[in-house]
Design a protein around this motif. Structure first.
Motif, PDB file in Angstrom:
ATOM      1  N   UNK A 123      49.460  34.345  38.733  1.00  0.00           N
ATOM      2  CA  UNK A 123      48.272  34.453  38.000  1.00  0.00           C
ATOM      3  C   UNK A 123      47.354  35.667  37.851  1.00  0.00           C
ATOM      4  N   UNK A 124      46.307  35.825  37.857  1.00  0.00           N
ATOM      5  CA  UNK A 124      45.308  36.928  37.796  1.00  0.00           C
ATOM      6  C   UNK A 124      45.345  37.461  39.263  1.00  0.00           C
ATOM      7  N   UNK A 125      45.417  38.888  39.267  1.00  0.00           N
ATOM      8  CA  UNK A 125      45.063  39.812  40.209  1.00  0.00           C
ATOM      9  C   UNK A 125      43.927  40.301  40.185  1.00  0.00           C
ATOM     10  N   UNK A 126      42.882  39.818  41.157  1.00  0.00           N
ATOM     11  CA  UNK A 126      41.635  40.765  40.887  1.00  0.00           C
ATOM     12  C   UNK A 126      41.358  41.668  42.233  1.00  0.00           C
ATOM     13  N   UNK A 155      42.318  38.519  50.408  1.00  0.00           N
ATOM     14  CA  UNK A 155      42.192  39.401  51.479  1.00  0.00           C
ATOM     15  C   UNK A 155      40.760  39.999  51.285  1.00  0.00           C
ATOM     16  N   UNK A 156      39.995  39.960  52.501  1.00  0.00           N
ATOM     17  CA  UNK A 156      38.502  40.195  52.336  1.00  0.00           C
ATOM     18  C   UNK A 156      38.231  41.406  53.471  1.00  0.00           C
ATOM     19  N   UNK A 161      48.460  39.240  34.783  1.00  0.00           N
ATOM     20  CA  UNK A 161      47.252  40.255  34.391  1.00  0.00           C
ATOM     21  C   UNK A 161      46.502  40.620  35.741  1.00  0.00           C
ATOM     22  N   UNK A 162      45.778  41.738  35.180  1.00  0.00           N
ATOM     23  CA  UNK A 162      44.924  42.068  36.533  1.00  0.00           C
ATOM     24  C   UNK A 162      43.459  42.823  36.100  1.00  0.00           C
ATOM     25  N   UNK A 163      42.478  42.600  37.098  1.00  0.00           N
ATOM     26  CA  UNK A 163      41.163  42.804  36.994  1.00  0.00           C
ATOM     27  C   UNK A 163      40.753  43.881  37.796  1.00  0.00           C
ATOM     28  N   UNK A 216      42.941  37.911  45.346  1.00  0.00           N
ATOM     29  CA  UNK A 216      41.952  38.576  45.129  1.00  0.00           C
ATOM     30  C   UNK A 216      41.743  39.489  46.326  1.00  0.00           C
ATOM     31  N   UNK A 217      41.693  40.606  46.065  1.00  0.00           N
ATOM     32  CA  UNK A 217      41.740  41.765  47.409  1.00  0.00           C
ATOM     33  C   UNK A 217      40.252  42.593  47.021  1.00  0.00           C
ATOM     34  N   UNK A 218      39.437  42.231  47.906  1.00  0.00           N
ATOM     35  CA  UNK A 218      38.122  42.774  48.159  1.00  0.00           C
ATOM     36  C   UNK A 218      37.903  43.663  49.335  1.00  0.00           C
TER      37      UNK A 218
END
Length: 195
Positions: free
Chosen positions: A145-148, A112-113, A167-169, A129-131
């Motif tokens: 998986x990883x939520x960034x 999501x950009x 997990x999350x970053x 990926x939420x940016x």
């Protein structure tokens, strides 16, 4: 091949009730007319960019393979209750509004950009990926998986729950907003790292 499908006049639409496949070219194929899908869409290589909105009651099932990308990049897209998005490539939300009430069970990367994506049914994402933009809706999101959550100005809202099962970053330079009742859950045994 990589090229554009352009609507030359208002009211022109691209209606797919069969099978639409992007099978050659590693670049971008753009459709700027409303793209209405009651059949199947396959993205086997490169990027299929949907810029004109449209509705879907069909499938992008198993269709976004490997390094292929399905990109929502403008307009208003409505993915109805009988629609499905699956595959192992990338789904990218760039701009416009996408509302999902069907199946979203994606083993690739969901990005999501920009714009707004509303998950109004439960969804399973391998990575998220939420940016930028807004992630909203009443549906619960299970990120296996990883939520960034990284970069830009982004918001999570709606009434559903986002569970970071892998997990999350989080990026410390990011403006992060969560409102309107959405819950973020870091399960027992998982870690959220703010860097």
């Amino acid at each position: 091949a990589d090229n554009r499908f352009i609507s030359g006049a208002a009211g022109r639409e691209f209606n797919n009730s069969g099978t639409f496949t992007k099978s050659v070219g590693t670049g971008i194929t753009s459709i700027n007319a409303p793209f209405n899908n009651t059949g199947t869409v396959n993205v086997q290589t490169g990027t299929l960019r949907l810029q004109g909105g449209g509705t879907s009651s069909g499938a992008a099932s198993g269709s976004i393979s490997g390094s292929a990308i399905l990109e929502y990049s403008g307009g208003t897209h409505t993915l109805g209750a009988s629609s499905s998005v699956t595959g192992a490539g990338t789904v990218r939300f760039i701009s416009g509004t996408v509302t999902i009430t069907g199946t979203y069970d994606f083993t690739g990367d969901s990005q999501v950009i920009g714009g707004t994506v509303a998950f109004n049914s439960a969804a399973t994402l391998t990575t998220l990926n939420l940016s930028g933009g807004i992630l909203t809706g009443a549906g619960d999101l299970n990120v296996t998986g990883l939520f960034t959550w990284d970069g830009g100005t982004s918001t999570m809202s709606g009434t559903g729950t986002t569970t970071a099962n892998g997990g999350m970053s989080l990026n410390a330079t990011t403006t992060i907003t969560m409102n309107l009742g959405r819950q973020l859950v870091i399960p027992v045994g998982q870690t959220a790292t703010w860097t």
